[in-house]
Every structure is written in C-alpha cells, then in structure tokens.
Design an enzyme around this catalytic site. Structure first.
Site, PDB file in Angstrom:
ATOM      1  N   HIS A  84       0.858  -1.187   0.000  1.00 44.48           N
ATOM      2  CA  HIS A  84       0.000   0.000   0.000  1.00 44.48           C
ATOM      3  C   HIS A  84       0.894   1.237   0.000  1.00 44.48           C
ATOM      4  CE1 HIS A  84      -3.747   2.172   0.798  1.00 44.48           C
ATOM      5  NE2 HIS A  84      -3.002   2.974   1.531  1.00 44.48           N
ATOM      6  N   ASP A 163     -14.602   2.858   7.555  1.00 37.98           N
ATOM      7  CA  ASP A 163     -13.589   3.707   6.918  1.00 37.98           C
ATOM      8  C   ASP A 163     -14.169   4.448   5.718  1.00 37.98           C
ATOM      9  OD1 ASP A 163     -10.805   4.673   6.551  1.00 37.98           O
ATOM     10  OD2 ASP A 163     -11.099   3.707   4.618  1.00 37.98           O
ATOM     11  N   ARG A 170     -13.833  12.911   6.514  1.00 37.85           N
ATOM     12  CA  ARG A 170     -12.529  13.557   6.730  1.00 37.85           C
ATOM     13  C   ARG A 170     -12.138  14.397   5.530  1.00 37.85           C
ATOM     14  NH1 ARG A 170      -8.775   8.912   7.340  1.00 37.85           N
ATOM     15  NH2 ARG A 170      -7.165  10.487   7.457  1.00 37.85           N
ATOM     16  N   SER A 185      -7.067   4.137   9.285  1.00 37.38           N
ATOM     17  CA  SER A 185      -7.794   3.981   8.024  1.00 37.38           C
ATOM     18  C   SER A 185      -7.090   2.944   7.134  1.00 37.38           C
ATOM     19  CB  SER A 185      -7.861   5.353   7.333  1.00 37.38           C
ATOM     20  OG  SER A 185      -8.139   5.243   5.979  1.00 37.38           O
ATOM     21  N   LYS A 189      -8.187  -1.486   6.793  1.00 37.32           N
ATOM     22  CA  LYS A 189      -8.513  -2.083   5.490  1.00 37.32           C
ATOM     23  C   LYS A 189      -7.550  -3.214   5.161  1.00 37.32           C
ATOM     24  CE  LYS A 189      -8.485   2.029   3.717  1.00 37.32           C
ATOM     25  NZ  LYS A 189      -8.579   3.315   3.058  1.00 37.32           N
TER      26      LYS A 189
END
Ligand code: URA
Length: 435
Positions: A84, A163, A170, A185, A189
């Site tokens: 990620h 999320d 947000r 967050s 995930k």
C-alpha cells in the site's frame, strides 16, 4: 452501554483519553447511522489536534476493522502479501509490482484506491485499459488469487464500511492529515484482507500527505506497531515524493510506463523502487535475504513471466490484453503543449504537488467526488531534479483535450520547475526502511 457523544467530544477536546469501549461505541453508532456527521466531524477534529494514545489507537483500529466483513483467504495455499502506498504523483509502482511478485509464487490480493486530492489512484489507471474491471465477484477472488496469483480490485462494499464513511467525512472536514486517523484507516482495510504480510510505501515530500521525514517516520512506526499487535508483519519504506515518479503522470500513460517496467524498459526510479519493493514482499513471504529475493525478481522480469502474469490478469478482469501487448495503442489525448525551460541551468525542483494539482485540473483526477477521469490526459516529465537544461528545452509535454483545462493546469504547472545556476543532485529515492 450508551454514552453521551457531546461528553466524549469534550473529553477528547480537553486532551483526555477515551476507553476502548467508548471508542468502539463511536464507530458502531456512526456506522449504524446513529450519530450525525457534525458530531463525528467535531470528534475527528479533536483527534487531529489531540492525537490518540497507543491503547486508544489499537481500540479504534480494531473497531473499524470489525465494522464489516473480513476476508477469509485460508483456501489460498500461498503466502498473501499486499503493498500500500500512502499516495503520490506518478506513483504507478503497484501496477508492475503485483505481477512480478505473483510470478514469483506469492499471492497478491491487492485492494487499491482511486485518486485522492492531487495524488493518482491505481484503480483509475487500470480502468484506462479498455474493458478492465476493478470490481470482481467475491466468489472468484480466492480462485483467481490461487490461479494467477493476484487480483487488483477496489475495496468491496462490505469491508470496513466505517472507513468508507469516515474517510468521506474527513475529506470534507479538513481532518485527513492526522497520524492516528491515517494509520487506522489504512491498517483496518489491510488487516481485513487476511494478509500474511504488508509492505507500506510511506511517501515523504511536497507531493505526499506527510511533508517531513519526522512525520512520515511517526506514521510508518505507528502502522508497523498496529501490524505487530495483529501478528501481521509490516515493512515500511519511506520514499521521496518531492518530484513525480517516472516520466508519466496521468492514467493511460502510466499504464504504458508500467508495461515498460515489466519489459525492462522503464525509467530508472520506477524500476529501482519496483524491484526493491518486490524483493521486500518476497522477504515478507519468507525469502531469507534481500539479494536472493532480488535475484528471483530479476528472473521474473527477464524471463517475461511477470509480463505474462499482467496479460493474464488483464484478461481475467475483463480487459483487452492486446493493450498490454501493445500499450502504444492506449488512447492518449490528441493535443500537445510543451513547457519549455526559461533559461539554461540545472533543475533544482520539479514540484510533485504542483504537477499533481495541474494533472487534476487537466482532468486526470477529480475536483469533485463524481467527476469523470479523462484517461488520456497527463504529463510526460522531461526534466527532473539534477538534470541540465538549455533555454527552450522541454521540461514536460502536456497531453490535453480541452484548451481551458490546459490553461488552468499551466497556471500551476509552470511554477513546478526551478532552474538553478549551480549544479544540483537528485534526491535519494529511498530514505529509510522500518520493520
Ligand atoms: N489512504 C487511506 O486509505 N486513508 C487515509 O487516511 C489516507 C490515505
């Protein structure tokens, strides 16, 4: 147990810690539509200013993780490793990376995002391949992972719904840049994907959400710790994002550049990061050292198996694989504008934030949530930090479709470059590795 949200907001505002039960209650209530957006927004702003303790963050992440389904990939008989990125400009690394790692026998259940602010998104880039679908049937997910070794999809509706909702709030309330909120967050995930290991690319610099190495280190350490408390090994690599990665910034052009990497013809910076990240992912899957991991990665590239895996993935997800065989066929916008060097010298900045913002204005990203992305527009960066230029030489070539959007993009992009009269050196690409 029921709590008063006003009281919880007030306690966080005043710097007190909340209990795991109180935090879990907030997530459950908000996900069930039992708390109004204005109260959660106020709470998130209090967290942005006051932070969260380790105990609070663990409870908050745990509650988010269990706000929906978690994947069960226990039938997949390979190590499952994902990567990620915290988001950058020209950051197409996931696209060549996943097929390399899959070709080395590791399963990559990659769930990616769309462009966010000035940063690009892997899903938008993949969708520039005609027919490619990033929504695959949950029933074929594990089978494709076993067979091809990878999936490249968006977040499913049922995974971490908290999320999805909190992120949107947000984005609209100025509460994105907070270490506890970003780390919970991302990690909720990733932990919902049933992984055996996770590689994080934590970007630092003008084009990243974390502008300083100190902030990025704090974010990386926090995420490595969250992984450890869930028995999921996490390696975090801090990488420079002061200038775009590679030459291509856009969507279809980034697919072309990704395919070039798979063919051994990619730009040096993208190739270097891709090989390093792939090697780190093999280490997370059990390879003993970086050198042997790198040898496997290079074999997957040189033998063409990584490229073949990308072709198979494209076909499996509904895309036309001839665009991977011949990426020059991908549609690029018809008009070109050259940004020229104003004088001779050495490039001292090629600002990723300015170029990313200009890309959004051109149509390569979204100014509003439901804007359509134009896959064919973007930049080809010709001069990066440390290179010499002579007056009139191209700094970038802009592919555009609409003159008004080009003018708006140029208003930002022209200021992206600074040309110095003394020699400059390119920034280090990899700044630190945390395990
Ligand atoms: N990416 C995420 O998934 N969440 C954040 O908060 C920031 C970047």
């Amino acid at each position: 147990m029921t709590y008063s949200m006003v009281e919880l907001i007030g306690r966080k505002r005043d710097g007190e810690s909340l209990t795991p039960d109180e935090l879990a209650w907030i997530i459950t209530q908000y996900t069930a539509d039992a708390l109004p957006d204005y109260q959660l927004s106020a709470f998130l702003m209090a967290v942005l200013f006051r932070g969260m303790s380790r105990v609070e963050l663990a409870a908050w992440t745990e509650a988010m993780l269990h706000s929906g389904d978690v994947l069960d990939l226990s039938t997949v008989g390979k190590a499952k490793i994902d990567k990620h990125s915290t988001g950058g400009v020209g950051d197409k690394i996931s696209i060549p990376l996943a097929p390399i790692v899959a070709a080395c026998g590791v399963a990559v259940p990659m769930m990616s995002g769309r462009g966010l602010g000035h940063t690009g998104g892997t899903l938008d880039k993949l969708e520039s391949i005609p027919g490619f679908s990033v929504d695959i049937d949950p029933d074929v997910f594990a089978g494709q992972l076993e067979d091809i070794g990878m999936v490249m999809v968006g977040q499913t509706e049922s995974l971490v719904p908290a999320d999805r909702r909190i992120y949107a709030l947000r984005d609209a309330t100025g509460t994105v840049p907070s270490v506890p909120l970003i780390s919970s967050s991302i990690m909720s995930k990733k932990l919902a994907e049933d992984l055996d290991g996770l590689l994080l690319d934590v970007k630092v610099g003008s084009g990243a959400f974390m502008k300083t190495t100190a902030d990025a280190t704090e974010l990386a350490t926090t995420m490595v710790d969250i992984g450890a408390s869930h028995d999921t090994p996490v390696t975090a690599i801090l990488t420079n994002m002061d200038q775009p990665l590679g030459e291509a910034v856009g969507n279809a052009n980034e697919i072309q550049e990704s395919v070039a990497v798979l063919r051994g013809e990619g730009p040096d910076d993208v190739t270097e990061l891709t090989i390093r990240f792939a090697s780190e992912m093999l280490m997370l899957a059990g390879e003993s050292d970086l050198l042997s991991a790198q040898a496997r990665v290079e074999k997957a590239l040189d033998s063409g198996t990584a490229f073949e895996t990308m072709v198979r993935l494209t076909e499996a997800q509904g895309g036309d694989p001839s665009y991977i065989e011949h990426p020059e066929r991908l549609e690029i916008a018809p008009y070109e504008h050259v940004i020229e060097a104003p004088h001779d010298g050495w490039v001292s900045s090629c600002d990723a934030f300015a170029i990313g913002t200009a890309g959004v204005r051109l149509g390569a990203g979204r100014a509003r949530k439901d804007d359509m992305v134009d896959p064919g527009v973007g930049f080809s960066i010709k001069a990066k930090i440390g290179t010499t230029v002579t007056k009139g030489e191209p700094l970038a070539v802009v592919s555009y479709r609409d003159r008004g959007k080009l003018d708006s993009a140029l208003a930002t992009a022209r200021d992206a470059w600074s040309i110095s009269e003394v020699p400059t050196t390119p920034p280090d690409l990899i700044l630190a590795t945390l395990r």
